[in-house]
Structure formats: structure tokens, C-alpha cells
Motif scaffolding. Structure first.
Motif, PDB file in Angstrom:
ATOM      1  N   GLU A   1      -5.132   5.522  -4.239  1.00 16.31           N
ATOM      2  CA  GLU A   1      -3.626   4.913  -3.934  1.00 16.31           C
ATOM      3  C   GLU A   1      -3.168   5.358  -4.914  1.00 16.31           C
ATOM      4  O   GLU A   1      -3.512   5.432  -6.264  1.00 16.31           O
ATOM      5  N   ARG A   2      -2.182   3.701  -5.248  1.00 15.03           N
ATOM      6  CA  ARG A   2      -1.238   4.218  -6.362  1.00 15.03           C
ATOM      7  C   ARG A   2      -0.975   4.725  -6.453  1.00 15.03           C
ATOM      8  O   ARG A   2      -0.800   5.685  -8.060  1.00 15.03           O
TER       9      ARG A   2
ATOM     10  N   ARG B   1      -6.746  -4.520  -3.748  1.00 14.11           N
ATOM     11  CA  ARG B   1      -5.542  -4.948  -4.098  1.00 14.11           C
ATOM     12  C   ARG B   1      -4.912  -6.212  -3.053  1.00 14.11           C
ATOM     13  O   ARG B   1      -4.192  -6.649  -4.055  1.00 14.11           O
TER      14      ARG B   1
ATOM     15  N   TRP C   1      -8.506   2.763   5.420  1.00 11.74           N
ATOM     16  CA  TRP C   1      -7.565   1.580   5.091  1.00 11.74           C
ATOM     17  C   TRP C   1      -8.257   0.144   5.203  1.00 11.74           C
ATOM     18  O   TRP C   1      -8.131  -0.857   4.277  1.00 11.74           O
TER      19      TRP C   1
ATOM     20  N   CYS D   1      -7.277   0.239  -7.458  1.00 11.13           N
ATOM     21  CA  CYS D   1      -8.183   1.654  -6.476  1.00 11.13           C
ATOM     22  C   CYS D   1      -9.723   2.184  -7.090  1.00 11.13           C
ATOM     23  O   CYS D   1      -8.996   1.371  -8.348  1.00 11.13           O
TER      24      CYS D   1
ATOM     25  N   LEU E   1     -10.371   0.959  -1.778  1.00  9.43           N
ATOM     26  CA  LEU E   1      -8.848   0.635  -1.895  1.00  9.43           C
ATOM     27  C   LEU E   1      -8.555  -0.984  -1.958  1.00  9.43           C
ATOM     28  O   LEU E   1      -7.811  -1.224  -2.703  1.00  9.43           O
ATOM     29  N   THR E   2      -8.829  -1.078  -0.457  1.00  5.98           N
ATOM     30  CA  THR E   2      -7.701  -2.734  -0.262  1.00  5.98           C
ATOM     31  C   THR E   2      -8.341  -3.953  -1.222  1.00  5.98           C
ATOM     32  O   THR E   2      -7.853  -4.286  -1.467  1.00  5.98           O
TER      33      THR E   2
ATOM     34  N   GLY F   1      -2.078  11.276  -2.200  1.00  2.98           N
ATOM     35  CA  GLY F   1      -3.255   9.806  -2.596  1.00  2.98           C
ATOM     36  C   GLY F   1      -4.881   9.758  -1.571  1.00  2.98           C
ATOM     37  O   GLY F   1      -5.908  10.122  -1.795  1.00  2.98           O
ATOM     38  N   LYS F   2      -4.760  11.035  -0.521  1.00  2.00           N
ATOM     39  CA  LYS F   2      -5.726  11.120   0.161  1.00  2.00           C
ATOM     40  C   LYS F   2      -5.909  12.350   1.248  1.00  2.00           C
ATOM     41  O   LYS F   2      -4.580  13.093   1.864  1.00  2.00           O
TER      42      LYS F   2
ATOM     43  N   MET G   1       0.560  -1.241   0.119  1.00  4.32           N
ATOM     44  CA  MET G   1       0.114  -0.154  -0.205  1.00  4.32           C
ATOM     45  C   MET G   1       1.008   1.677   0.087  1.00  4.32           C
ATOM     46  O   MET G   1       2.173   1.322   0.164  1.00  4.32           O
ATOM     47  N   ASP G   2      -0.557   2.385  -0.029  1.00 11.04           N
ATOM     48  CA  ASP G   2       0.886   3.300  -0.395  1.00 11.04           C
ATOM     49  C   ASP G   2       1.904   3.772   1.023  1.00 11.04           C
ATOM     50  O   ASP G   2       2.951   4.868   0.846  1.00 11.04           O
TER      51      ASP G   2
END
Length: 257
Positions: free
Chosen positions: A208-209, A96, A35, A114, A92-93, A242-243, A1-2
Motif C-alpha cells: 500500500e501507500r 491503516r 485487503w 503497510c 495492510l489494512t 502496489g499489488k 486506501m490506494d
């Protein structure tokens, strides 16, 4: 994750018994952010991947998991405490986990990983959308560009309705050319979405990403990382990460890539 949290999967297949074990031991602990994902999210992602991999139209039911064992360590961000924030776990998760499972099977390269959640509003209204991206390529096919990947099928509001109902101008909604990873089969390209706000609003992005790129597979190159910018009227571009949540005034542009 980021944020550096790790999703760890050990996949064990028993072809004689027709069974599989998905062991997520080694996954990072519960995170301070939102997340974290309840166990049901990981279970749903595993079911999704298995139904994609089996060349039979299997009805969606609990029987899909009869020959499958899923081990999720308690206290990890895939099995957090009941006090953990989990709003991003499903959007998000989950993506992934899907990337990790499909990569473990060597089935296809990573997708955007994402759902790119964008919200904005004020005391009188609120708006929420998810922005698509690129799907990973596989052994015999190229990835699809500009779509919601894997387990989400959210539709985007038509530009005319979007501008009519909300205080916005949609300047750009297009394919992000050459953002998919190159290879024998190229990964799908992402999207660029640029919105101008016509009155002050609060804007939030949950994505994310932005740090770690979608991984290629079997020699294919990684896809491009996403990026979120606030573009001010004087031309300055401010990277949001990202957030983030920001208050914008009329005439400011929020640009999500």
C-alpha cells in the motif's frame, strides 16, 4: 486506501466516565481485492493504539476494551462477508486502521501504513518477507527509519543466509534517504531493497501507500510514496503498482522501494 476505499472514524471520548467510542460508520464497502479485514483485525489495532497512548504498562487482555465501544458497519471492508478475500487485511489494512486511530488522537503522523509483502518461488520452494519502512514523527520525537512499524515485529533474513539458501543476489538493502516527511520532527525514512533472481521465479508484491502518501500532522509534510519496479536486463524499469504478480527470468531485478 490506494484503490480509493475510505477508512472513516468518528472518535468520541467521555473523560468523566473514562469511556471511548470508535465508530467506523462511513467506511467503504467490502472490496474485490484481498485487503478486506475481519473485525478482529480492527479490534486488535484499536487495542494496540490504546496501549501505546496510555502511559501505563497495561497487560494485553480483553479487559483493555471494557470501557471501549467499537462500531464496525457490516458489509464494509472492516467487516466483510465470509466469501471475501482477507489475506491482506492483517498486513495492510491493520496498519491503516492504526494510522487513522493515532491521527484521530493527534498522537503522531502516519507511518508507512503497510507491511510490504514480497513473495517469490517456483514449484520447488517459496520465500516470503515483509519489508520495513519509516515510522511517523510525534510531538517531541522524530520517526524511526527502516523498521517494521507498529504491530509487526517480523525480522529480515540475513543477506548471507538469503543468498545461500535462495537463487538470488541482494544488490542493495539501504535507507531510502529523505523519504520521510520533513517538519520540526522529521518522519522516518523508508527502505530500498533490490534483488536479482538467478533462475526463473514467480514474484508477487502486496503493498500500500503507492498512491496516497503517508500524511504529516500539525504542519509536517507528507512522507514519500513507495514504489515497486521490475528492472529488466536491458535497463528498462517497469512500474508494477502496489499489488502485482510477475514471472521473471534469470538476470532480471525486482526492486522494491
Amino acid at each position: 486506501m490506494d484503490d480509493g476505499s475510505v477508512l472513516h472514524l468518528k472518535l468520541t471520548l467521555d473523560s468523566l466516565r473514562g469511556e471511548a467510542t470508535f465508530d467506523f460508520e462511513g467506511t467503504s464497502p467490502e472490496v474485490y481485492g484481498n485487503w478486506n479485514a475481519p473485525e478482529a483485525v480492527t479490534t486488535a489495532a484499536v487495542i494496540y493504539c490504546l496501549r501505546c497512548l496510555v502511559d501505563v504498562d497495561i497487560p494485553l487482555n480483553q479487559g483493555c476494551l471494557a470501557p471501549v465501544k467499537i462500531i464496525i458497519p457490516k458489509g464494509s471492508f472492516l467487516s466483510p462477508s465470509d466469501k471475501a478475500a482477507v489475506v491482506g487485511g492483517n498486513v495492510l489494512t491493520s496498519q491503516r486502521v492504526t494510522d487513522v486511530v493515532l491521527m484521530a488522537f493527534q498522537a503522531c503522523a502516519c507511518s508507512q501504513g503497510c507491511m510490504n509483502n514480497l513473495t517469490f518461488g517456483d514449484d520447488t520452494f517459496g520465500y516470503y518477507e515483509t519489508i520495513g519502512g519509516g515510522c511517523g514523527a510525534g510531538p517531541s520525537w522524530g520517526g524511526t527509519s527502516g523498521v517494521q512499524c507498529h504491530m509487526t515485529n517480523t525480522r529480515m533474513t540475513d543477506p548471507e543466509i538469503f543468498e545461500q539458501r535462495y537463487p538470488v543476489l541482494l544488490h542493495r538493502f539501504s535507507i531510502r534517504e529523505n523519504s520521510g516527511g520533513s517538519g520540526v520532527h522529521r518522519g522516518g525514512d523508508g527502505l530500498v531493497r533490490e534483488i536479482e533472481f538467478r533462475r526463473p521465479v514467480v514474484v508477487s508484491i502486496l503493498s500500500e501507500r503507492r498512491v496516497h502518501a503517508p500524511r504529516g500532522l500539525k504542519g509536517g509534510e507528507n512522507g514519500a510514496r513507495g514504489a515497486n519496479y521490475l528492472v529488466r536486463t536491458d535497463g528498462r524499469r517497469v512500474y508494477l503498482g502496489g499489488k502485482n504478480t510477475v514471472t521473471v527470468n534469470a538476470g532480471f531485478d525486482s526492486c522494491e522501494e
